[in-house]
Scaffold this active site. Structure first.
Site, PDB file in Angstrom:
ATOM      1  CD  GLU A 101      -2.993   1.238   0.522  1.00  0.00           C
ATOM      2  OE1 GLU A 101      -2.741   1.361  -0.442  1.00  0.00           O
ATOM      3  OE2 GLU A 101      -4.141   1.152   0.721  1.00  0.00           O
ATOM      4  CG  ASP A 102      -0.563   4.586  -1.899  1.00  0.00           C
ATOM      5  OD1 ASP A 102      -1.362   4.002  -1.540  1.00  0.00           O
ATOM      6  OD2 ASP A 102      -0.953   5.866  -2.319  1.00  0.00           O
ATOM      7  CG  ASP A 105      -5.401   9.372   5.734  1.00  0.00           C
ATOM      8  OD1 ASP A 105      -5.664   9.556   6.592  1.00  0.00           O
ATOM      9  OD2 ASP A 105      -5.646   9.909   4.673  1.00  0.00           O
ATOM     10  NE  ARG A 167      -2.782   8.591  -9.469  1.00  0.00           N
ATOM     11  CZ  ARG A 167      -3.443   8.135  -8.603  1.00  0.00           C
ATOM     12  NH1 ARG A 167      -2.884   7.656  -7.771  1.00  0.00           N
ATOM     13  NH2 ARG A 167      -4.775   8.200  -8.405  1.00  0.00           N
TER      14      ARG A 167
HETATM   15  C1  PRP Z   1      -5.665   6.301  -1.055  1.00  0.00           C
HETATM   16  C2  PRP Z   1      -4.250   5.333  -0.872  1.00  0.00           C
HETATM   17  C3  PRP Z   1      -4.770   4.075   0.098  1.00  0.00           C
HETATM   18  C4  PRP Z   1      -6.085   4.889   0.780  1.00  0.00           C
HETATM   19  C5  PRP Z   1      -5.717   5.153   2.122  1.00  0.00           C
HETATM   20  O1  PRP Z   1      -6.357   5.426  -2.206  1.00  0.00           O
HETATM   21  O2  PRP Z   1      -3.816   5.033  -2.143  1.00  0.00           O
HETATM   22  O3  PRP Z   1      -5.178   3.260  -0.665  1.00  0.00           O
HETATM   23  O4  PRP Z   1      -6.330   5.929  -0.005  1.00  0.00           O
HETATM   24  O5  PRP Z   1      -6.788   5.723   2.889  1.00  0.00           O
HETATM   25  P1  PRP Z   1      -7.475   4.953   4.107  1.00  0.00           P
HETATM   26  O6  PRP Z   1      -6.066   4.540   4.926  1.00  0.00           O
HETATM   27  O7  PRP Z   1      -8.086   6.285   4.608  1.00  0.00           O
HETATM   28  O8  PRP Z   1      -8.587   3.935   3.491  1.00  0.00           O
HETATM   29  P2  PRP Z   1      -7.332   6.274  -3.125  1.00  0.00           P
HETATM   30  O9  PRP Z   1      -8.739   5.854  -2.706  1.00  0.00           O
HETATM   31  O10 PRP Z   1      -7.273   7.732  -3.269  1.00  0.00           O
HETATM   32  O11 PRP Z   1      -7.132   5.871  -4.632  1.00  0.00           O
HETATM   33  P3  PRP Z   1      -5.696   5.607  -5.322  1.00  0.00           P
HETATM   34  O12 PRP Z   1      -4.636   4.870  -4.914  1.00  0.00           O
HETATM   35  O13 PRP Z   1      -6.399   5.139  -6.805  1.00  0.00           O
HETATM   36  O14 PRP Z   1      -5.109   6.980  -5.684  1.00  0.00           O
END
Ligand code: PRP
Length: 179
Positions: A101-102, A105, A167
């Site tokens: 995971e990136d 949050d 990105r």
């Molecule tokens: C972002 C990120 C994580 C997630 C984290 O994804 O890449 O997957 O939010 O947030 P959380 O811990 O509050 O669930 P996003 O939905 O923005 O999609 P993306 O990866 O396609 O940019």
């Protein structure tokens, strides 16, 4: 406030990220040293840069698969609905899995994905997140390996977007709104 104007301040350099990725890969390779073949699962879209760098540093036989989840906030914020937009191509029962995971949050995305994958009975299910914002957490989830713990700033780069842009920045930057 119109958030159309912003600057990006470098927060974690490309060099620091590369050094950390190398260390994480060594630890992960040691942990899974006895695996037949590790399945590395990238959560789209934000993890695509991190997973590309990480798998090239792993000293293990690996397979790569992807899963896309989307999280929708509702009025209470703390009970998010996470939907799977793209599922894995392969079966994972009895296999060693590393979810990449990136950023973690609130933790709702990772929490949901881990419950889903656990129900498919993998042998070992571990997680690696490049970034962690512990102050934002609304669930009990924590990655097994974390690249950097960061404060609650809006970050972009190295796969992470702001309104689908930035990105492709090679470093992690903090967004500073100027208007
Ligand atoms: C972002 C990120 C994580 C997630 C984290 O994804 O890449 O997957 O939010 O947030 P959380 O811990 O509050 O669930 P996003 O939905 O923005 O999609 P993306 O990866 O396609 O940019």
């Amino acid at each position: 406030m119109d958030h159309s104007n912003y600057e990006i301040d470098e927060m974690i350099s490309a060099k620091s990220i590369a050094a950390r990725v190398e260390t994480l890969a060594k630890e992960i390779s040691a942990y899974f040293a006895d695996t037949d073949k590790l399945i590395v699962v990238g959560l789209l879209r934000g993890s695509f840069v991190f997973i590309a760098d990480l798998v090239r540093e792993l000293d293990l036989p690996v397979e790569v698969d992807f899963l896309e989840a989307s999280s929708y906030g509702n009025t209470t914020e703390s009970s998010r609905e996470v939907r799977i937009l793209k599922d894995l191509r392969g079966e994972i029962e009895g296999r060693d899995i590393l979810v990449v995971e990136d950023i973690v949050d609130t933790g709702h995305t990772l929490d949901h994905v881990l419950h889903l994958l656990q129900s498919r009975k993998p042998k070992r299910l571990m997680t690696c997140a490049l970034l962690d914002k512990p102050s934002r957490r609304e669930t009990g989830v924590k990655a097994d390996w974390t690249g950097f713990e960061i404060e609650d700033k809006f970050v972009v780069g190295y796969g992470i977007d702001y309104a689908q842009r930035n990105r492709n920045l090679p470093h992690i930057g903090a967004v500073r709104f100027t208007s």
